[in-house]
Scaffold this active site. Structure first.
Site, mmCIF file in Angstrom:
data_model
loop_
_atom_site.group_PDB
_atom_site.id
_atom_site.type_symbol
_atom_site.label_atom_id
_atom_site.label_comp_id
_atom_site.label_asym_id
_atom_site.label_seq_id
_atom_site.Cartn_x
_atom_site.Cartn_y
_atom_site.Cartn_z
ATOM 1 N N VAL B 269 60.717 -24.710 32.345
ATOM 2 C CA VAL B 269 62.125 -25.026 32.136
ATOM 3 C C VAL B 269 62.264 -25.674 30.764
ATOM 4 C CG1 VAL B 269 64.110 -26.179 33.163
ATOM 5 C CG2 VAL B 269 62.186 -25.528 34.589
ATOM 6 N N GLY B 270 63.446 -25.527 30.168
ATOM 7 C CA GLY B 270 63.694 -26.282 28.951
ATOM 8 C C GLY B 270 64.236 -25.436 27.828
ATOM 9 N N ASN B 271 64.409 -26.111 26.712
ATOM 10 C CA ASN B 271 65.034 -25.513 25.539
ATOM 11 C C ASN B 271 64.311 -24.281 25.022
ATOM 12 O OD1 ASN B 271 67.264 -26.975 25.075
ATOM 13 N ND2 ASN B 271 66.322 -28.405 23.628
ATOM 14 N N GLU B 293 58.593 -19.867 39.041
ATOM 15 C CA GLU B 293 58.796 -20.986 39.961
ATOM 16 C C GLU B 293 60.264 -21.356 40.090
ATOM 17 O OE1 GLU B 293 54.684 -23.387 38.934
ATOM 18 O OE2 GLU B 293 56.504 -23.760 37.794
ATOM 19 N N ASN B 383 54.161 -35.529 33.305
ATOM 20 C CA ASN B 383 54.706 -35.013 34.564
ATOM 21 C C ASN B 383 53.598 -34.521 35.487
ATOM 22 O OD1 ASN B 383 57.130 -35.493 33.323
ATOM 23 N ND2 ASN B 383 57.511 -33.366 32.810
ATOM 24 N N GLY B 387 52.745 -25.641 38.019
ATOM 25 C CA GLY B 387 52.161 -24.338 38.316
ATOM 26 C C GLY B 387 51.537 -23.676 37.108
#
Lengths: 505, 505
Positions: B269-271, B293, B383, B387
């Protein structure tokens, strides 16, 4: 002599190793059979090495790229290394001469998971394969090949190479026929299907290698033995490591996490493994299975005793005595052994499905459970990762084993931080030394550190590790995985400078 | 209010979150739903945190072990961390308060591959699960559950927990019904079978979660939104990274190693990811698939545009705007999205079979291609591995991406040696920064070093890396993977001491 070559047309391509070697030129990519000291070509590599030395004697460069199944023997890796004839080598090696050249920085060595080799070749990541040199037991009338004492990547080499040189080795027993299971259901994504193997003994393929006959440019007959190290009885430390591991199995059975049938065993080769296997026999286990890479002496003995019901692998790795026993009772063993391509023996899908118990050696582990399988002091390669990553990541239990010290106590196998990581903290479940067994399942980093230091470290190094860990817990930048970066690799540096990890008193 | 609870008997177990929280006691192992800020329980954890604070106010210890799918949100990880109520947490977290507690050494955090969590629970490696707290969309007449906006480990939690607390969240659209595919074919070895999924869109299970009704001890009704970060448009560096990666895809298509359909995409996820996805749209790609995911905003847009034909995941991770779009066109998206348990979305067997293109962020890579996804300066957890290991090891292409520097140039993402290894040199194929893309396939360590330094390092750090590498090539103990152990981690130490990896001029 050539009753092993049933295909009449192919007999026309018989030639000497020296002639065959002329078909290999400088800069070519040559894919060879061989996995441990079994099933590797015995004549063409030597003839090729002679050509290389002749070329170099007159100032020419003659080097090739060499791909194999795994390690081979002096007649392949040894002679080509001595001839300085390799510019690239993959995926695994254990030859002293070759290792010296690699660590001198003279050639490129790619250390890659054994299960990745065939698919990366298919993906085109290694470029074109010019020539395959494959040892076989024989050639059928229709041109199919009886595989030899290792399968390795031979299916892929035969399919991917532009030209094929076969070595028909009369030393290999003709009775190997029928022992192999070559799976032809692989494909490139997005066309891949489930691999239909659900038990280690399942046969999902064919006993022969298919071969595009038009690509065969030479056939060379040989009569030369496979070469592996002689079997030496387990030493005290190996027996102690095996004892801890067998106690652990019994503990797991008592707690209902394993049954007395255990789960399919995978193990590396060597003294510790042979001690573990011997211990299984003494412990009264019966009807076990192995889903592994190599059949070593210990497994032959267990098959004979009925401790192992069957074993699946991609290769043999037998001592001369082990080979004698195997050859003398080949009909018995053929019923109980399946040899597969290494993309199947090491396939993550299958290892995870079967739930293997993976037992592999290591160079060192750190206090958090990271494992170094490949590099001395972070920079000198030993052999390679082999299949240990394929198995450890996907196994039901991933076990790493080593004596707690080597080199007469000068080197500790338990260190503050490993100098190279092959298996991460996320992949190591159990660490065993002769001192004891650390069960890391369900533990966070600092809990793992206490377990490893207390159970596995040698008493001479344990106080040093405790002192490092306690100080790191107080002074580390973060306290999730406490480390002191100015000291984390100092044990290895001390070893480089003084020959021992032990600080001066 | 309770039209979402069709089973009459279960309506009797409705109670307040405060009452439900009294069913959780100190020392218990509590398994919760939640994967990113989606589908996590919104009321019971807060009520539990209040109980903990009350207990601690009178000098009692009240801590529990918390297992989830992955990260959650302030209403779960945040409140429990602030209440100092967790003694153990697994498998992935991203809450600032929780991270602070972990790095202060106050609780045990186990960072584990997301695909391993369910099976390690089944194997018994985490002990008994006392209570499961699971958010659902509704309960059918026969007691089956309509899953919420994430599936995660909920199937396993429901099966393994002694007691079950359900949160029925009315904020979640009832129209989620039918979007899920819960596979009930898993088993323990030696009884495992092939997982019959061969395309990302295959449905191999059921749309509902089975639930042993006698274990349900409480049902709590909620009406509270999922929480994820707002979407921010990609910055310049993200667009540059995406540009390099898209050029690489085109290069691979030209060389016949990919088709214009690519292969199933996995992405974090993310920019950077959103920039890559936007780039795929601009590049004219059509009919792609995702096997990943999380469904983030970028994927919703691609589904809408037809760039993505469908997406398989275990959870949503949508911004408030993304949720609006999703809810407004739910019938459209339900046809194109499948949500699965994370043991399936992240299964090595399936990732390998499908040949995913895995694109994940990283904290740092070293010059040999080892990747650190989890730790700052070797000791502070960010974090977790999530996965990324499941995908990188098994993907057709494993890509790791980061800006070449962070913290205003004070930290280089390319370092001599990573301070923690999550993905080994054996698992990294491509490294991308805004500077360029390093293609490591088929390269040996020193070749990789030149490629990474030249293509990926920031110009401010490139000469320092070159100097380190060249000196290491001359002075290293071994010259396969040259390193100077006294300097290998010095960049991180300098950062700890001075706040920057850049040496003083």
């Amino acid at each position: 002599m050539s009753e092993r070559i049933q295909h009449a047309g192919l007999r026309q391509r018989l030639m000497s190793a020296k002639e065959a070697a002329t078909l290999i030129g400088p800069g070519m990519t040559v894919a060879m059979s061989g996995f441990t000291g079994a099933g590797y070509p015995k004549a063409v590599p030597q003839a090729l090495a002679e050509r290389m030395e002749e070329a170099q004697a007159v100032g020419e460069t003659f080097r090739v790229k060499v791909l194999t199944g795994a390690s081979t023997a002096p007649e392949l890796d040894g002679v080509l290394a001595q001839a300085r004839g390799m510019e690239l080598r993959l995926p695994y090696q254990s030859d002293p001469a070759l290792r010296e050249r690699i660590n001198a920085g003279e050639l490129n060595y790619i250390d890659i998971h054994l299960s990745h080799v065939a698919q990366h070749t298919w993906f085109g990541f290694f470029g074109k394969i010019d020539v395959a040199v494959i040892e076989v037991v024989g050639i059928l009338e229709d041109g199919r090949l009886i595989p030899s004492s290792s399968v390795g990547n031979n299916k892929t080499w035969l399919e991917q190479a532009d030209k094929i040189i076969l070595e028909v080795n009369h030393w290999q027993p003709a009775a190997l026929e029928g022992m192999h299971d070559i799976y032809y259901g692989t494909a490139l994504p997005p066309s891949r299907k489930p691999i239909p193997l659900i038990r280690p003994e399942d046969r999902i393929g064919e006993p022969y290698l298919r071969c595009p006959l038009e690509k065969i440019v030479a056939i060379v007959e040989t009569n030369a033995p496979d070469r592996n190290s002689p079997f030496s009885p387990p030493d005290v430390a190996s027996r102690q490591i095996a004892g801890h591991l067998l106690d652990f199995f019994e503990h797991e059975i008592r707690h209902g996490r394993l049954t007395p049938r255990l789960l399919p065993l995978q193990s590396g080769v060597g003294n510790i493994t042979n001690a573990v296997l011997a211990g299984l026999a003494e412990g009264g286990y019966r009807d076990l299975t192995a889903f592994t890479e190599v059949i070593q002496d210990g497994m032959i003995q267990l098959l004979k005793q009925g401790v192992l019901r069957m074993a699946s692998a991609t290769s043999f790795s037998l001592s001369p005595e082990g080979i004698e026993e195997f050859k003398a009772n080949l009909d018995f063993y053929r019923e109980r052994i399946v040899l597969r391509p290494q993309e199947i023996s090491n396939h993550p899908e299958l290892i995870r499905r079967l739930g293997c118990i993976a037992m592999n050696g290591m160079i060192e582990a750190d206090i958090y459970g990271n494992v170094n399988s490949t590099h001395i002091a972070g920079s000198r390669i030993m052999n390679g990762i082999g299949g240990s990553g394929d198995f450890a990541r996907n196994a039901y239990l991933s076990v790493f084993m080593s004596p707690s010290t080597v080199k007469d106590g000068k080197v500790s196998a338990i260190v503050p931080m490993v100098s190279h990581v092959d298996h991460t903290e996320h992949d190591t479940m159990v660490v065993v030394t002769e001192q004891g067994l650390a069960d890391l399942r369900g533990l966070a980093p600092k809990q793992r550190a206490r377990e490893i230091i207390n159970k596995c470290a040698h008493p001479a190094y344990r106080p040093l590790l405790q002192e490092y860990f306690e100080r790191a817990c107080r002074e580390s930048y973060g306290r999730h995985t406490p480390h002191l970066l100015t000291e984390a690799l100092s044990w290895h540096q001390r070893f480089i400078e003084t020959g021992t990890m032990m600080p001066p008193r």
